[in-house]
Design a protein around this motif. Structure first.
Motif, PDB file in Angstrom:
ATOM      1  N   THR A  13       0.841  -1.201   0.000  1.00 33.47           N
ATOM      2  CA  THR A  13       0.000   0.000   0.000  1.00 33.47           C
ATOM      3  C   THR A  13       0.874   1.248   0.000  1.00 33.47           C
ATOM      4  O   THR A  13       0.595   2.229  -0.705  1.00 33.47           O
ATOM      5  CB  THR A  13      -0.937   0.013   1.226  1.00 33.47           C
ATOM      6  OG1 THR A  13      -1.731  -1.166   1.230  1.00 33.47           O
ATOM      7  CG2 THR A  13      -1.854   1.231   1.196  1.00 33.47           C
ATOM      8  N   GLN A  14       1.945   1.210   0.772  1.00 37.41           N
ATOM      9  CA  GLN A  14       2.871   2.342   0.808  1.00 37.41           C
ATOM     10  C   GLN A  14       3.506   2.569  -0.571  1.00 37.41           C
ATOM     11  O   GLN A  14       3.680   3.709  -1.006  1.00 37.41           O
ATOM     12  CB  GLN A  14       3.961   2.079   1.853  1.00 37.41           C
ATOM     13  CG  GLN A  14       4.924   3.248   2.056  1.00 37.41           C
ATOM     14  CD  GLN A  14       5.971   2.936   3.115  1.00 37.41           C
ATOM     15  OE1 GLN A  14       6.245   1.774   3.400  1.00 37.41           O
ATOM     16  NE2 GLN A  14       6.549   3.957   3.710  1.00 37.41           N
ATOM     17  N   TYR A  19     -11.860  -0.584  13.312  1.00 40.36           N
ATOM     18  CA  TYR A  19     -11.744   0.659  14.084  1.00 40.36           C
ATOM     19  C   TYR A  19     -10.611   1.535  13.535  1.00 40.36           C
ATOM     20  O   TYR A  19     -10.774   2.740  13.339  1.00 40.36           O
ATOM     21  CB  TYR A  19     -11.485   0.324  15.557  1.00 40.36           C
ATOM     22  CG  TYR A  19     -11.195   1.533  16.411  1.00 40.36           C
ATOM     23  CD1 TYR A  19     -12.229   2.297  16.946  1.00 40.36           C
ATOM     24  CD2 TYR A  19      -9.876   1.927  16.684  1.00 40.36           C
ATOM     25  CE1 TYR A  19     -11.972   3.414  17.717  1.00 40.36           C
ATOM     26  CE2 TYR A  19      -9.604   3.040  17.454  1.00 40.36           C
ATOM     27  CZ  TYR A  19     -10.653   3.781  17.973  1.00 40.36           C
ATOM     28  OH  TYR A  19     -10.382   4.900  18.738  1.00 40.36           O
ATOM     29  N   VAL A  20      -9.470   0.936  13.265  1.00 42.29           N
ATOM     30  CA  VAL A  20      -8.317   1.683  12.768  1.00 42.29           C
ATOM     31  C   VAL A  20      -8.572   2.189  11.349  1.00 42.29           C
ATOM     32  O   VAL A  20      -8.192   3.312  10.995  1.00 42.29           O
ATOM     33  CB  VAL A  20      -7.037   0.824  12.830  1.00 42.29           C
ATOM     34  CG1 VAL A  20      -5.850   1.546  12.210  1.00 42.29           C
ATOM     35  CG2 VAL A  20      -6.730   0.450  14.276  1.00 42.29           C
ATOM     36  N   ALA A  21      -9.231   1.360  10.510  1.00 42.49           N
ATOM     37  CA  ALA A  21      -9.538   1.779   9.137  1.00 42.49           C
ATOM     38  C   ALA A  21     -10.440   3.011   9.133  1.00 42.49           C
ATOM     39  O   ALA A  21     -10.223   3.947   8.357  1.00 42.49           O
ATOM     40  CB  ALA A  21     -10.207   0.634   8.379  1.00 42.49           C
ATOM     41  N   ALA A  78     -10.006   4.370  -4.039  1.00 45.02           N
ATOM     42  CA  ALA A  78      -9.652   2.948  -3.975  1.00 45.02           C
ATOM     43  C   ALA A  78     -10.581   2.113  -4.847  1.00 45.02           C
ATOM     44  O   ALA A  78     -10.145   1.200  -5.560  1.00 45.02           O
ATOM     45  CB  ALA A  78      -9.700   2.465  -2.531  1.00 45.02           C
ATOM     46  N   LEU A  79     -11.900   2.433  -4.823  1.00 49.29           N
ATOM     47  CA  LEU A  79     -12.863   1.706  -5.655  1.00 49.29           C
ATOM     48  C   LEU A  79     -12.566   1.909  -7.143  1.00 49.29           C
ATOM     49  O   LEU A  79     -12.607   0.959  -7.930  1.00 49.29           O
ATOM     50  CB  LEU A  79     -14.286   2.181  -5.342  1.00 49.29           C
ATOM     51  CG  LEU A  79     -14.902   1.679  -4.031  1.00 49.29           C
ATOM     52  CD1 LEU A  79     -16.230   2.366  -3.766  1.00 49.29           C
ATOM     53  CD2 LEU A  79     -15.100   0.157  -4.069  1.00 49.29           C
ATOM     54  N   PHE A 101      -5.828  -2.594   4.180  1.00 47.90           N
ATOM     55  CA  PHE A 101      -5.431  -1.737   3.063  1.00 47.90           C
ATOM     56  C   PHE A 101      -5.981  -0.323   3.234  1.00 47.90           C
ATOM     57  O   PHE A 101      -5.257   0.665   3.063  1.00 47.90           O
ATOM     58  CB  PHE A 101      -5.934  -2.349   1.747  1.00 47.90           C
ATOM     59  CG  PHE A 101      -6.021  -1.386   0.602  1.00 47.90           C
ATOM     60  CD1 PHE A 101      -4.878  -0.837   0.028  1.00 47.90           C
ATOM     61  CD2 PHE A 101      -7.263  -1.012   0.088  1.00 47.90           C
ATOM     62  CE1 PHE A 101      -4.961   0.063  -1.024  1.00 47.90           C
ATOM     63  CE2 PHE A 101      -7.356  -0.129  -0.964  1.00 47.90           C
ATOM     64  CZ  PHE A 101      -6.212   0.421  -1.525  1.00 47.90           C
ATOM     65  N   LEU A 102      -7.264  -0.202   3.586  1.00 42.82           N
ATOM     66  CA  LEU A 102      -7.869   1.115   3.762  1.00 42.82           C
ATOM     67  C   LEU A 102      -7.231   1.866   4.918  1.00 42.82           C
ATOM     68  O   LEU A 102      -7.006   3.082   4.835  1.00 42.82           O
ATOM     69  CB  LEU A 102      -9.382   0.971   3.989  1.00 42.82           C
ATOM     70  CG  LEU A 102     -10.195   0.503   2.772  1.00 42.82           C
ATOM     71  CD1 LEU A 102     -11.644   0.260   3.161  1.00 42.82           C
ATOM     72  CD2 LEU A 102     -10.118   1.535   1.638  1.00 42.82           C
ATOM     73  N   ALA A 103      -6.921   1.145   6.004  1.00 44.21           N
ATOM     74  CA  ALA A 103      -6.242   1.787   7.137  1.00 44.21           C
ATOM     75  C   ALA A 103      -4.890   2.340   6.712  1.00 44.21           C
ATOM     76  O   ALA A 103      -4.542   3.494   7.004  1.00 44.21           O
ATOM     77  CB  ALA A 103      -6.070   0.782   8.277  1.00 44.21           C
TER      78      ALA A 103
END
Length: 392
Positions: A33-34, A156-158, A168-169, A236-238
């Motif tokens: 992701t990075q 929660y983190v996301a 992203a979509l 991934f979203l987080a």
């Protein structure tokens, strides 16, 4: 469906999912992701589709034939099962060394305990589960509840990281670029090596087999893939939310940075719990499945299964203490397991066409096509990845 069968089916789904969701899963998802930002969503979507094609075929063929993977391969071509078992056990051992290290890192983040002591404590907990009188039931409940806990904490983190969901979509359908190494590493880390067979072997051990169980097997396999896909997407979203804010992740522990930056100190504690849960369930899954590839080769191994599992876990712990747990090992292990998948799946698909192995069962044509597509795509990606590694 009775309560006991439902528990076994969900236990198998969570065993597969939590085997896949280990320290390597967390590290791979965060690192890619990075590197690729929103474009990484395409690799996630492709990997989930390939996972479905692989898992449905493998689970269904093994349970219908009532053969474990190594026995089916040997029945198809004598000696092939020993080769497959060797590859799977070696891949499982590499992953398990990293999994033990992940246990230590998780407890360090959660409690401040030294990594080595956390690894040793986790080794003891894993052994305790296998030495319980009802080890099968304990395994099912342990993986299920820790799997649910991981999903809730990561959700929660996301939410806390405020990711660009629409971007992203969009990138999941039409990415800016495609990275083949990311796809093969994700698939390898999710259904490669021992992970492909974890749930199916658990169902066979519980006596669920034959054509009458097909619909239950399908449901269990899809459940495992969905659980893994949801966890991958949330993580991934987080990470995406953190990366798009311009934050720099710690190269020594990328996923910990994501949780801490997104949700502060409580996020870092959550990371510790998620990392430990992911790692300890993967230790259990890798040990159980790897030994299941050996126990049918000789009655002594079957009789002493718990001692072989004990040796597998203890040996992994000793190796981790001796050499450590570098991030690169986790990435490489996923890619290597991805190289095993096309070979193992091809063996299963060929076996499904042999009447002497599956009797009157006819494997659906659409599943055969989906399976061979996975073999071709993963074989092609494997060649590309090997060329990249060799600098060709």
């Amino acid at each position: 469906m009775n309560k006991q069968r439902f528990s076994i089916l969900m236990g198998a789904a969570f065993l597969m999912a939590t085997s896949a969701i280990g320290p390597g899963f967390l590290t791979q998802t965060t690192v890619f992701t990075q590197q690729h930002a929103a474009a990484f969503s395409f690799a996630i979507l492709v990997s989930i589709l390939l996972d479905i094609g692989a898992q449905l075929n493998i689970w269904r063929i093994l349970t219908v034939s009532n053969y474990r993977a190594q026995d089916l391969a040997n029945a198809l071509f004598p000696g092939l099962g020993y080769l497959l078992a060797g590859l799977v056990v070696l891949g499982g051992l590499v992953f398990n060394i990293a999994n033990i290290g992940g246990c230590g890192l998780g407890l360090q983040a959660l409690t401040g305990m030294e990594t080595v002591y956390g690894a040793i404590l986790s080794c003891g907990i894993a052994l305790f589960i296998f030495w319980m009188k009802e080890a099968g039931n304990a395994l099912d409940h342990f993986t299920r509840w820790l799997g649910i806990l991981m999903l809730l904490l990561t959700l929660y983190v996301a939410v806390s990281s405020h990711p660009p969901v629409m971007a992203a979509l969009q990138q999941s359908i039409w990415p800016d670029h495609i990275n083949t190494k990311a796809v093969i590493t994700l698939v390898g880390g999710t259904v490669g090596g021992y992970i492909s067979f974890a749930g199916a072997h658990r169902l066979l051990d519980a006596g669920i087999s034959g054509t009458s169980s097909v619909k239950y097997v399908n449901r269990s396999a899809v459940s495992g893939i969905v659980i893994t896909g949801v966890m991958r997407t949330l993580l991934f979203l987080a990470a995406l939310g953190v990366v798009t804010q311009g934050a720099i992740l710690d190269s020594g522990n990328p996923p910990a940075s994501v949780f801490r930056i997104a949700a502060g100190e409580i996020g870092y504690r959550f990371f510790g719990m998620v990392m430990w849960s992911a790692a300890i369930t993967s230790v259990v899954g890798a040990a159980y499945t790897s030994v299941s590839f050996l126990k049918t080769f000789h009655p002594f191994i079957a009789r002493q299964e718990k001692w072989f599992i004990t040796f597998f876990i203890v040996f992994s712990t000793i190796v981790f203490i001796a050499i450590g747990n570098p991030v690169q090992l986790l990435i490489t292990a996923g890619a290597l397991n991805g190289l095993i998948l096309p070979v193992a799946l091809a063996v299963m698909l060929i076996a499904a066409t042999r009447k002497r192995l599956v009797h009157d069962y006819r494997h659906p044509v659409w599943m055969q096509i989906a399976g061979w597509l996975v073999v071709l795509i993963m074989g092609w990606l494997s060649v590309l990845t090997l060329k990249e590694w060799m600098g060709m």
